[in-house]
Design a protein around this motif. Structure first.
Motif, PDB file in Angstrom:
ATOM      1  N   LYS A 139       0.835  -1.209   0.000  1.00 48.37           N
ATOM      2  CA  LYS A 139       0.000   0.000   0.000  1.00 48.37           C
ATOM      3  C   LYS A 139       0.865   1.253   0.000  1.00 48.37           C
ATOM      4  N   ALA A 140       2.009   1.201   0.714  1.00 50.98           N
ATOM      5  CA  ALA A 140       2.918   2.354   0.723  1.00 50.98           C
ATOM      6  C   ALA A 140       3.438   2.647  -0.685  1.00 50.98           C
ATOM      7  N   LYS A 183      12.973   3.923   1.274  1.00 48.76           N
ATOM      8  CA  LYS A 183      13.533   4.959   0.399  1.00 48.76           C
ATOM      9  C   LYS A 183      15.044   5.042   0.560  1.00 48.76           C
ATOM     10  N   ASN A 184      15.528   4.983   1.800  1.00 53.29           N
ATOM     11  CA  ASN A 184      16.967   4.999   2.052  1.00 53.29           C
ATOM     12  C   ASN A 184      17.655   3.812   1.378  1.00 53.29           C
ATOM     13  N   TYR A 199       9.699  11.159  12.011  1.00 52.89           N
ATOM     14  CA  TYR A 199       9.791   9.711  11.988  1.00 52.89           C
ATOM     15  C   TYR A 199       9.154   9.209  10.700  1.00 52.89           C
ATOM     16  N   THR A 200       9.939   8.624   9.824  1.00 48.64           N
ATOM     17  CA  THR A 200       9.432   8.205   8.511  1.00 48.64           C
ATOM     18  C   THR A 200       9.137   6.715   8.428  1.00 48.64           C
ATOM     19  N   SER A 201       9.472   5.956   9.450  1.00 43.21           N
ATOM     20  CA  SER A 201       9.116   4.548   9.582  1.00 43.21           C
ATOM     21  C   SER A 201       9.512   3.719   8.350  1.00 43.21           C
ATOM     22  N   HIS A 202       8.665   2.731   7.993  1.00 44.70           N
ATOM     23  CA  HIS A 202       9.011   1.808   6.907  1.00 44.70           C
ATOM     24  C   HIS A 202       9.252   2.508   5.566  1.00 44.70           C
ATOM     25  N   PRO A 203       8.366   3.414   5.124  1.00 41.70           N
ATOM     26  CA  PRO A 203       8.628   4.064   3.828  1.00 41.70           C
ATOM     27  C   PRO A 203       9.959   4.812   3.800  1.00 41.70           C
ATOM     28  N   ASN A 263      13.625   7.129  13.577  1.00 37.81           N
ATOM     29  CA  ASN A 263      12.971   7.929  14.620  1.00 37.81           C
ATOM     30  C   ASN A 263      13.965   8.956  15.174  1.00 37.81           C
ATOM     31  N   PRO A 264      13.676  10.254  15.029  1.00 43.75           N
ATOM     32  CA  PRO A 264      14.617  11.284  15.501  1.00 43.75           C
ATOM     33  C   PRO A 264      14.934  11.194  16.990  1.00 43.75           C
TER      34      PRO A 264
END
Length: 372
Positions: free
Chosen positions: A20-21, A309-310, A301-305, A131-132
């Motif tokens: 879905k992401a 991306k990284n 915090y960008t989590s899984h996406p 997570n910052p």
């Protein structure tokens, strides 16, 4: 190549979440091109979500050999993460391993060796590294802001799970299906952060409880002690039985203490470090002046996406990985040591762990043979 073609193996909870992401454009440098699952009903669910622009396969091997993807993400039972990794590397594919890296260190060592020989990009889905709050905590510890490490204490008991959660799948919370309980299912991110921020312990000792709160064969509650190379000590407590639970991580050094809780960091900063104060103070009972500071944390915090991306940036541009796949063995080594300590009468287990001994003991739990 301006976008990485991604193949997902397994279309359960995490496979559908990642899909879905991609569908929603949350990973702009990648495109989902294929999905595999051995369950026809899950393939039907994938088709309903993703449509005809994606290729579908009824097994992982066919997807890996198809030539339709540049990288693979497995969302399958833990034992098979290294299995599909080695298969993917042998076909010249990049691999973003779901957590945990595997169930036992011997199989993860083989995965790491295959990754190194392939020259492909190898990451692991430790999304909490985006997570910052934890990034800032790592910076404060690794930069020496809290001084030399003295103590770590993590109470992570907000993992409540009911019996009905475990009853949903026959493989879940079994030695042969999942390879462990709360440590292998809920805690891989925490164990990774534990070592990512504070470094690896030199030895571990643990007491565990099995079948205490739920009808399970694996661990539901863990009390572990750790010791670091410099003599610092720590405690790690986790369970699936507490409600409401606690998530409080304390890291104490000679210059003060960090408390990470409720997405905030408090720094109890000492005006004079404890070593100097101890040498110089002559007033009997006393302690250094302490300032309580809330540490500002910037970022999102960008989590899984964000982690995906990284990973894709590393493939496209060679940029550094936030979570290199080779580091997956570190948190797993800690959980393996905790299990082995419990199985051997709560004795101290040195790290690096004896992988052959752990594998032999795990085989006993699985009835003599391991799934992979």
């Amino acid at each position: 190549m301006d976008k990485v073609r991604i193949g997902i193996i397994g279309f359960g909870k995490m496979g559908s979440q990642h899909s879905k992401a991609f569908k929603d454009g949350k990973v702009p440098n990648a495109v989902l091109t294929c999905v595999a699952d051995i369950d026809p009903k899950r393939i039907d669910a994938a088709k309903a979500l993703l449509g005809d622009g994606v290729s579908y396969f009824d097994n992982a091997e066919s997807l890996i050999a198809s030539g339709k993807c540049d990288a693979v993400i497995p969302t399958v039972p833990h034992y098979y993460h290294p299995v599909y990794a080695i298969e993917a590397f042998n076909h010249g594919l990049n691999y973003l391993c779901e957590k945990p890296a595997g169930v036992y260190t011997n199989q993860v060592k083989r995965m790491n060796e295959a990754a190194a020989a392939s020259g492909k990009v190898f990451g692991i889905m430790y999304n909490q590294r985006t997570n910052p709050v934890y990034q800032k905590a790592r910076d404060l510890v690794r930069s020496g802001e809290i001084g030399e490490l003295q103590r770590t204490n993590w109470i992570i008991t907000n993992w409540f799970r009911s019996q009905s959660y475990y009853d949903q799948s026959s493989w879940r919370a079994t030695w042969k299906g999942e390879g462990g309980g709360v440590l292998l299912n809920q805690n891989p991110h925490n164990l990774d952060l534990f070592q990512w921020i504070c470094g690896m312990p030199s030895r571990v000792k643990a007491e565990m409880y099995y079948g205490k709160y739920r009808h399970l064969e694996v661990e539901e509650e863990v009390y572990a002690l750790v010791e670091y190379p410099n003599g610092a000590t720590g405690c790690y407590i986790t369970t699936i039985a507490d409600s409401p639970g606690t998530n409080r991580f304390e890291i104490t050094g000679t210059k003060g203490k960090l408390v990470i809780e409720n997405d905030k960091i408090e720094f109890f900063r000492l005006r004079k470090d404890t070593v100097s104060f101890n040498e110089e103070y002559k007033g009997g009972i006393g302690q250094p002046e302490c300032w309580r500071c809330e540490i500002p944390v910037k970022g999102t915090y960008t989590s899984h996406p964000g982690l995906i991306k990284n990973f894709c940036d590393a493939i496209l541009t060679g940029s550094p990985l936030l979570a290199p796949g080779e580091e997956g063995i570190l948190g797993l080594s800690i959980s393996n040591a905790m299990h082995l300590s419990s199985w051997l009468g709560s004795k101290w287990i040195d790290l690096p762990i004896d992988g052959d001994l752990y594998e032999a003991e795990l085989k006993k739990k699985c009835g003599g043979e391991l799934p992979a």
